[in-house]
Design an enzyme around this catalytic site. Structure first.
Site, short mmCIF file in Angstrom:
data_model
loop_
_atom_site.label_atom_id
_atom_site.label_comp_id
_atom_site.label_asym_id
_atom_site.label_seq_id
_atom_site.Cartn_x
_atom_site.Cartn_y
_atom_site.Cartn_z
N GLU A 82 18.12 34.72 13.42
CA GLU A 82 19.50 34.89 12.08
C GLU A 82 20.26 33.67 12.62
O GLU A 82 21.30 33.44 11.69
CB GLU A 82 19.67 36.21 12.33
CG GLU A 82 20.90 36.37 13.20
CD GLU A 82 20.44 38.55 12.25
OE1 GLU A 82 22.17 38.54 12.07
OE2 GLU A 82 20.05 39.34 12.46
N CYS A 114 17.80 41.86 12.48
CA CYS A 114 17.74 42.02 13.41
C CYS A 114 16.14 42.61 13.67
O CYS A 114 15.14 42.76 14.70
CB CYS A 114 17.76 43.57 14.25
SG CYS A 114 20.00 42.99 14.03
N HIS A 241 15.88 49.85 18.63
CA HIS A 241 16.82 48.82 17.63
C HIS A 241 18.08 49.24 18.50
O HIS A 241 18.37 50.30 18.09
CB HIS A 241 16.88 47.73 16.88
CG HIS A 241 17.77 48.04 15.85
ND1 HIS A 241 18.25 46.22 17.22
CD2 HIS A 241 18.93 47.23 15.16
CE1 HIS A 241 19.16 45.33 16.28
NE2 HIS A 241 19.34 46.44 15.14
#
Length: 411
Positions: A82, A114, A241
């Site tokens: 990103e 993400c 994550h």
């Protein structure tokens, strides 16, 4: 092993580091939020580092360990990021060039906040599995380089710097995804976004809610697809994550209470056994965005090396949002597939920054950002740090930008 998975993995975790508690004090942030982060340090990129250099520096040790014939079998490069540097030209073109990958190679960039690292990995697994060459390889890199947009916010201490690179092939030594064992959930939400180079839109409460919703819904979908799946017994470890470790702790607690039926000390014991080994590196690096899930995997590999094969449950989330819960097997001895002295040694070798140097670096990173037409990044900038931690280390750094084209050099 006639299946497709991750054959080798490595992380670049930056060459400089700042203490998170020190940064909280320096910025005058609410100290009550510090304990919720569960973070100790964050890696910092110099102005001469960007998403390209992070990617190349993560991947190069993997390629150096291959013999020439295997290097020539890399027929796919996918970069999840990103931190793109152009609306048309992908980061992967620069990465491909500086890694001297074969010309007969797919090269492209993917984006979904993400989730981008997992999107890149899933793409590579599918393409490599269909190659007519049984020894074909794909290179996946999740890479980001934070801007200064979060300066002075509680997000600033959590944003790390670096990349994770993975070789995908049919001789997996690191991770073997369970075929068909995944649960998905996606919907449109404005929890975080980067609508401009110098702007980050963050709704912390909405982001936490979206993360928790996606985790629960993904796992519910996983259980529909995998007969007999049980949160307490199916997975030897759980890998999440990790925007910051405190968010993972809260997510784990919520999932076990709502789905696993555990409360109190039982939840804490499960967290210590199945999750805490995955957080050692994220607590020292910070949020690597698309690479954060795979830095957590690396933490697990090096924190608990050896032993029997283990089944792991992995949760990937990207703001906006997309998410996936999938399971995979970590083969015995997977830590041996991490090159060199490992990620822990690289973390120990970073240069500790005082807050004045950190502020000077943050003030200068805007010169490397998307849309820059011309800029130079001389070695004399932050000279002492460059000499001690870059010079002679064989790292790629950004040399200059001329008419929007990025030129790099090896240290």
């Amino acid at each position: 092993m006639d299946t497709t998975g991750i054959e080798a993995i490595n992380a670049y975790v930056g060459r400089a580091v700042v203490g998170v508690r020190d940064l909280f004090t320096h910025r005058g942030l609410n100290p009550a939020r510090f304990d919720n982060l569960m973070m100790d340090e964050k890696s910092v990129n110099l102005p001469c580092e960007d998403a390209v250099t992070n990617a190349v520096n993560a991947a190069r040790p993997l390629l150096d360990a291959l013999d020439p014939a295997d290097r020539d079998r890399i027929e796919l490069l996918v970069v999840g990021t990103e931190s793109g540097i152009d609306l048309g030209k992908p980061v992967s073109t620069y990465v491909h060039h500086h890694l001297h990958l074969p010309a007969r190679c797919r090269s492209f960039e993917v984006k979904h906040a993400c989730y981008g690292g997992t999107a890149a990995l899933r793409t590579a697994l599918g393409i490599v599995a269909q190659s007519p060459d049984p020894r074909a390889l794909g290179l996946v890199v999740a890479t980001d380089a934070p801007t200064a947009a979060a300066l002075g916010t509680t997000w600033e201490p959590s944003e790390g710097a670096g990349a994770v690179a993975m070789l995908v092939g049919r001789r997996p030594r690191v991770l073997v995804p369970d075929a068909g064992a995944s649960g998905l959930h996606t919907y449109e939400v404005m929890d975080t976004a980067r609508p401009a180079v110098d702007t980050e839109v963050v709704d912390p409460d909405l982001s936490l809610l979206a993360y928790l919703t996606c985790l629960q819904e993904c796992y519910a979908h996983y259980r529909e697809r995998v007969d007999g799946a049980d949160l307490a017994t199916t997975f030897d470890q759980l890998v999440f994550h990790t925007p910051f470790a405190g968010m993972v702790k809260g997510a784990h607690r919520t999932l076990l209470r709502r789905v696993g039926g555990l409360t109190g000390p039982a939840v804490d014991a499960d967290f210590a056994r199945r999750v805490m080994p995955t957080l050692t590196y994220p607590r020292r690096v910070g949020n690597l965005f698309g690479a954060s899930l795979y830095l957590a995997l690396l933490s697990l590999l090096e924190s608990t090396p050896g032993g029997a094969p283990r089944r792991v449950g992995m949760f990937s989330y990207g703001s906006g949002c997309a998410s996936e819960f999938f399971s995979a097997v970590v083969p015995a001895g997977a830590a041996a597939a991490v090159p060199g002295k490992g990620v822990g040694a690289a973390l120990d070798d970073r240069h500790p920054l005082d807050l004045d140097d950190y502020d000077a670096i943050v003030a200068a990173v805007g010169r490397r950002e998307f849309g820059t037409r011309d800029a130079v990044f001389p070695p004399e900038e932050f000279a002492a740090l460059y000499r001690s931690h870059f010079e002679g280390r064989g790292l790629l750094v950004l040399d200059r930008i001329e008419a929007y084209h990025r030129e790099y050099r090896w240290t």
